[in-house]
Design an enzyme around this catalytic site. Structure first.
Site, mmCIF file in Angstrom:
data_model
loop_
_atom_site.group_PDB
_atom_site.id
_atom_site.type_symbol
_atom_site.label_atom_id
_atom_site.label_comp_id
_atom_site.label_asym_id
_atom_site.label_seq_id
_atom_site.Cartn_x
_atom_site.Cartn_y
_atom_site.Cartn_z
ATOM 1 N N GLN A 118 0.887 -1.184 -0.048
ATOM 2 C CA GLN A 118 0.032 -0.045 0.072
ATOM 3 C C GLN A 118 1.030 1.301 0.191
ATOM 4 O O GLN A 118 1.441 1.515 1.121
ATOM 5 C CB GLN A 118 -1.024 -0.012 1.220
ATOM 6 C CG GLN A 118 -1.858 1.121 1.225
ATOM 7 C CD GLN A 118 -2.652 1.371 2.501
ATOM 8 O OE1 GLN A 118 -2.363 0.908 3.431
ATOM 9 N NE2 GLN A 118 -3.734 1.976 2.281
ATOM 10 N N HIS A 164 30.129 -26.815 43.837
ATOM 11 C CA HIS A 164 30.307 -25.436 43.972
ATOM 12 C C HIS A 164 31.359 -24.790 43.473
ATOM 13 O O HIS A 164 32.471 -25.422 43.388
ATOM 14 C CB HIS A 164 30.266 -24.875 45.610
ATOM 15 C CG HIS A 164 30.674 -26.158 46.571
ATOM 16 N ND1 HIS A 164 29.907 -26.594 47.428
ATOM 17 C CD2 HIS A 164 31.908 -26.892 46.461
ATOM 18 C CE1 HIS A 164 30.549 -27.339 48.243
ATOM 19 N NE2 HIS A 164 31.795 -27.702 47.605
#
Length: 452
Positions: free
Chosen positions: A73, A360
């Site tokens: 468009q 850890h």
């Protein structure tokens, strides 16, 4: 349903978004607004036409779907003008379903009902009852039959008091649509061709205009700015969360849960607050996710505990494993059954064997670790030489002492022990202790320096 054409109006710039992206490419739950609508018409419509305007090339590149017919468009002359651009591509003996690229929450079931109505009557529109209808075109009825739609700027004071409004979404027999589009004009306050004016043309022509009323006002909500976008995001997320809970998922607080992808889960899964699911995620049965976790594109098995503040991406975690807290699992990682990845551990592109503990403060990258291995605190796999990545292989039953560096490429044998504080640069044999330390020295008469 056969020969259904979807026409999606997506030419708007969206100036109020204050963005370099066109409005339809703004994202809601990791999908574009246009993408949400395309997902709803998939399987419902035979052909999809997208009417584009502002930054059309950008829209086409982002969507990247060869099945879409893209229609330009060039001038923004109203919704009627936008639909007219698509009509040369649509057969007369079809139904045209007209949608808007900035209305992302419309449901497929609603669209199916609308199409069914149009197949019976020729023209059907979707309306909704709003407490505050400001900004919407009012539906004018007489004896329950739709007579016209009047836009906000053209409405009289009496018409402004009407609460039933037009959503702009409609389904029309394509031959009728072409006929009525040729009759509308721009004699209105905006000087545009309103798609809604075809309703007056249809009424004048004696055409029945049927309708369905949306049961959910949010599915027809449009987006004009970032505030409205955020509001729809929350609506979308709470709707998803509600659906998941109805399917058996336990959410501690559905208002603090986000899913931005495809999420499947087994029975008796629990998710605490501030969880984010992205991409494609699968949970098995009895898996528990603690607060503040992010999980992306991962397959997670049964009876798994993911403790708080973990980030998990593109990995597989097998049954019975424990992850976190504060663990980061990076892509291409496979964590096997009953393994443990503890706090402040980062794992990347590695296999962690069953019953192996990395408890850890460790980095495991480009590693293959066997079963029943213990990785103590502070262990680093030194996988990068500045140019290339190298692999670390650790055999079953090995014990890696705290604060050790394994300089890859390297192989640690089965049941090998690495003494704490070692930097290992050569292969460690099976069943042996390997360590590298300087001899400890204690200076008997040494004194700490004093402040001068």
């Amino acid at each position: 349903m056969k020969n259904i054409h979807a026409i999606i109006l997506a030419a708007g710039k969206g100036s109020r978004m204050n963005s370099s992206k066109p409005k339809v490419l703004q994202t809601l739950s990791n999908n574009t607004l246009l993408g949400h609508i395309l997902s709803q018409v998939k399987g419902l419509c035979d052909k999809v036409h997208v009417v584009y305007g502002f930054e059309g090339n950008q829209v086409q590149r982002k969507i990247n779907d060869s099945n879409i017919n893209w229609v330009e468009q060039t001038e923004q002359l109203g919704t009627g003008h936008a639909v007219a651009q698509a009509m040369p591509h649509i057969e007369d003996n079809s139904i045209s379903l007209i949608l808007y690229g900035d209305v992302p929450l419309i449901k497929k079931s609603t669209l199916a009902d609308l199409i069914h109505k149009a197949q019976q009557s020729g023209l059907s529109l979707l309306s909704v009852i709003l407490d505050n209808p400001t900004g919407y075109g009012r539906i004018i009825r007489k004896d329950k039959q739709i007579q016209a739609i009047v836009e906000q700027k053209d409405a009289t004071n009496t018409q402004l008091n009407i609460n039933e409004v037009n959503t702009g979404i409609m389904a029309v027999h394509s031959q009728l649509l072409k006929q009525y589009l040729s009759k509308i004009n721009s004699s209105n306050a905006q000087g545009e061709l309103y798609l809604t004016d075809i309703i007056a043309c249809a009424i004048t022509d004696g055409q029945i205009v049927s309708s369905i009323i949306s049961k959910n006002k949010f599915e027809i909500a449009g987006v004009n700015d970032k505030v409205q976008l955020a509001e729809l995001e929350r609506i979308f997320q709470i709707n998803q969360a509600t659906q998941f809970m109805q399917q058996g998922l336990s959410l501690k607080d559905p208002n603090r849960f986000d899913c931005r992808g495809v999420f499947t889960f087994g029975k008796d899964c629990e998710i605490d607050i501030n969880a984010l699911i992205e991409g494609e995620v699968v949970l098995g049965d009895n898996t528990i996710i603690a607060p503040n976790c992010i999980i992306k594109n991962s397959k997670i098995g049964n009876c798994i505990s993911i403790l708080s503040n973990c980030v998990i991406e593109d990995c597989v975690i097998e049954d019975g494993a424990t992850i976190g807290p504060f663990a980061r699992i990076r892509p291409n990682t496979h964590i096997k059954t009953y393994a443990k990845i503890g706090n402040f551990v980062e794992v990347k592109k590695s296999i962690i064997g069953e019953n192996t503990n990395v408890s850890h403060l460790s980095y495991i990258g480009d590693a293959i670790i066997g079963k029943n291995v213990n990785i103590s605190a502070g262990v680093i796999t030194c996988n990068y030489d500045g140019i290339n990545k190298h692999q670390t292989i650790i055999g079953d039953g090995a014990f890696i002492g705290s604060d050790s560096q394994l300089v890859a490429p390297i192989k640690i044998g089965k049941n090998a022990t690495i003494g704490a504080g070692s930097t290992i640069t050569k292969a460690a044999p099976d069943n042996q202790l390997s360590l590298s330390r300087t001899k400890q020295i204690s200076l008997k008469n040494w004194q700490r320096p004093t402040k001068k």
